[in-house]
Design an enzyme around this catalytic site. Sequence first.
Site: not given
Length: 184
Positions: A8-10, A13
């Site tokens: 996931v990007s962050t 998330q």
Amino acid sequence: MLIGYVRVSTNDQNTDLQRNALNCAGCELIFEDKISGTKSERPGLKKLLRTLSAGDTLVVWKLDRLGRSMRHLVVLVEELRERGINFRSLTDSIDTSTPMGRFFFHVMGALAEMERELIVERTKAGLETARAQGRIGGRRPKLTPEQWAQAGRLIAAGTPRQKVAIIYDVGVSTLYKRFPAGDK
């Protein structure tokens, strides 16, 4: 062995959806990164790649979870293939252990190469057009021609290059390039 990778990007998330899909697919190990796909430093992916061995299959929920770009993805899957490791993307229905999956990746590789060549072609065309219109690429010169002339006069008058460099906020090496030592 089926080994999964989720990303996931962050940090805020959640990987539950991806993890559930990989568990249902039969993955025995799952590695995780909570970092943007554009970042080359992905510790979970690095650990995963060290863990994989011939005969294993790397499983992802979706293609974009693994590669930063199509080109990066194709290179990575090709490296896996050379090591005898298969690749499977669940939502994209890609499985390189099948002839159709391998064919699909060859097509993707060709498309990635074509995309790269088109970008190079467009960049060159844009630069040629700009030059034809009198624009010069690169950053703006640090000093105007008048400032260079003043700097040259100061150096010719005996002002140390270090001092001139400070006055005009340029490197001493830049002054030596513009005004070689023997040219006083």
